[in-house]
Design an enzyme around this catalytic site. Structure first.
Site, PDB file in Angstrom:
ATOM      1  CG  ASP A 238      48.941 134.709  13.566  1.00  0.00           C
ATOM      2  OD1 ASP A 238      48.505 134.356  14.674  1.00  0.00           O
ATOM      3  OD2 ASP A 238      48.272 135.378  12.758  1.00  0.00           O
TER       4      ASP A 238
ATOM      5  CG  HIS B 292      46.465 136.755  15.884  1.00  0.00           C
ATOM      6  ND1 HIS B 292      46.152 135.880  14.864  1.00  0.00           N
ATOM      7  CD2 HIS B 292      45.275 137.182  16.370  1.00  0.00           C
ATOM      8  CE1 HIS B 292      44.836 135.779  14.751  1.00  0.00           C
ATOM      9  NE2 HIS B 292      44.278 136.561  15.649  1.00  0.00           N
TER      10      HIS B 292
ATOM     11  CB  SER C 238      41.429 137.488  14.306  1.00  0.00           C
ATOM     12  OG  SER C 238      41.538 136.456  15.239  1.00  0.00           O
TER      13      SER C 238
END
Ligand SMILES: *[C@@H]1O[C@H](CO)[C@@H](O)[C@H](O)[C@H]1NC(C)=O
Ligand SMILES: *[C@@H]1O[C@H](CO)[C@@H](O)[C@H](O)[C@H]1NC(C)=O
Ligand SMILES: *[C@@H]1O[C@H](CO)[C@@H](O)[C@H](O)[C@H]1NC(C)=O
Ligand SMILES: *[C@@H]1O[C@H](CO)[C@@H](O)[C@H](O)[C@H]1NC(C)=O
Ligand SMILES: *[C@@H]1O[C@H](CO)[C@@H](O)[C@H](O)[C@H]1NC(C)=O
Length: 394
Positions: free
Chosen positions: A338, A368, A168
């Site tokens: 995601d 995610h 991320s």
């Protein structure tokens, strides 16, 4: 000299004698003490000071418990956590499921980065956390200062260029970092788990709303420089937005990142022990700008005159993917469910990575956080990560 003075003098002498050896952390306990040592793995603490004065804490599992893989030339890997997290996320599941332990047992020398603001990286040699200057940064500074210093520390300690794995925001930092020769000259390869660069097709309605309205409105009105959804201004923003939207705030993490497919929900309390950690409101604002503008660009100072001052143009420049080094090895892992590294935004990112030698793994069911703490992550992804590293010539 009193006994106490003697003791302090002795400790100072030991400190000096140790020189550049691993430093013992003096602040809050880190993942070494809270997690890693408890499983019987070796764990060491380091600190490094960035060019702009931030004192970052890193941890290292220099080797695993699998003696058959315990070679003397272990390749270093730097693991970089995401937004509002610290490095604990890499070791929060069992040793058979957590990437930090798995890599150590596979024979790697595993380093954990903690960016400024997170629990292990508090402090600056020029400013206190009450000073606005202390929080005057976004993910760009995490790339050009924090990442560079962490890579230098690893390179100087191990004499090898590490591989990098980010999740991320950890990938955002890498994608900015790859435009910097200081970064690329110190890296062997990059793995992007759930890459975040273009974010104007994200799906969680609450996050979209935060980015478009609440976040900056509230941040501007409160004027706090530190952002943490558990405390202070961050909590106010989240509470207010939840109230207005009629959302149950106890599931706010889920609401912000969207659903996952493989997360063991009974472990949520374990994860929440280490989450959320602080970031700057400027960083939150920068991400919100990306959501609204649909570009992967530098920080927008809000008006043409200010932007002219910083960039000599009226809008912030986009990060220039064309500066990436030729044939740079890059593994990208993305999920079909995601909400933040969503499919259309990943499709926009891919053609921009043309300079790199890209391997793309797509898992249709993953969300995610599944590549980070999902129960399937080992078989789904980590085996491929290991093979990817093995395919790269030293
Ligand atoms: C791995 O090697 C290190 C030194 O390189 C040694 O201290 C350690 O005991 C070894 N671990 C295992 C499990 O063999
Ligand atoms: C240790 O290494 C052996 C040989 O490669 C492998 O078969 C085994 O699965 C590894 N065990 C762990 C816990 O990583
Ligand atoms: C924040 O940093 C910018 C440069 O990036 C500088 O111009 C500005 O004065 C700084 N503001 C504060 C409050 O430190
Ligand atoms: C690493 O070594 C280089 C060259 O000696 C030095 O300039 C740099 O400051 C060192 N960085 C760290 C973080 O140790
Ligand atoms: C989920 O986590 C709990 C607590 O660690 C554990 O007892 C359970 O076996 C796990 N379930 C699965 C499917 O991994």
């Amino acid at each position: 000299m009193t006994m106490l003075q003697l003791l302090i003098a002795l400790l100072l002498a030991i400190d000096l004698a140790l020189g550049s050896r691993p430093l013992k952390s003096t602040s809050t306990p880190t993942l070494c003490e809270t997690i890693v040592l408890g499983y019987g793995y070796p764990c060491q603490e380091y600190t490094v000071t960035t060019e702009d004065g931030f004192v970052l804490g890193l941890q290292r599992i220099p080797y695993g418990k699998n003696s058959s893989k315990n070679s003397s030339n272990r390749v270093p890997v730097l693991l970089q956590h995401g937004l509002l997290q610290g490095a604990e996320v890499w070791v929060v599941n069992s040793p058979l499921e957590s990437l930090g332990f798995i890599l150590a047992d596979e024979g790697y020398d595993v380093w954990f980065g903690n960016t400024r603001g997170s629990k292990a990286s508090q402090g600056n040699i020029y400013f206190s956390n009450q000073d606005p200057e202390y929080w005057n940064w976004s993910f760009e500074e995490l790339a050009i200062y924090d990442l560079v210093s962490m890579l230098e520390l690893i390179y100087n300690t191990t004499e090898s260029r590490p591989h990098f794995i980010g999740h991320s925001q950890g990938t955002t930092i890498a994608l900015v970092g790859l435009t910097q020769s200081k970064v690329t000259s110190l890296l062997s390869s990059v793995v992007l788990l759930s890459p975040v660069a273009f974010v104007n097709n994200i799906t969680p309605p609450f996050t979209i709303l935060l980015a478009h309205t609440y976040l900056e409105k509230f941040l501007a009105s409160v004027g706090s420089n530190e952002f943490n959804p558990d405390t202070g201004v961050g909590a106010e923003v989240v509470r207010e937005a939840c109230k207005l939207q009629g959302i149950d705030c106890s599931t706010v993490l889920q609401v912000v990142m969207g659903d996952n497919s493989y997360i063991n929900k009974t472990r949520f309390p374990d994860y929440l022990q280490f989450l959320p950690q602080s970031t700057s409101t400027k960083n939150m604002g920068h991400f919100a700008q990306l959501v609204r503008s649909g570009t992967f660009s530098r920080y927008d100072y809000g008006n043409p005159i200010e932007n002219m001052k910083y960039y000599n143009q009226i809008t912030p420049p986009a990060y220039d993917f064309s500066t990436y080094p030729r044939d740079f090895p890059l593994l990208m892992v993305t999920g079909g469910k995601d909400g933040l590294a969503d499919v259309p935004d990943v499709q926009r990112l891919l053609p921009n990575l043309g300079n790199c030698k890209v391997t793309h793994i797509f898992k249709p069911e993953s969300g995610h956080a599944d590549f980070l703490v999902g129960t399937q992550a080992y078989t789904d992804v980590y085996v491929d990560v290991n093979n990817f590293f093995k395919s790269i010539p030293k």
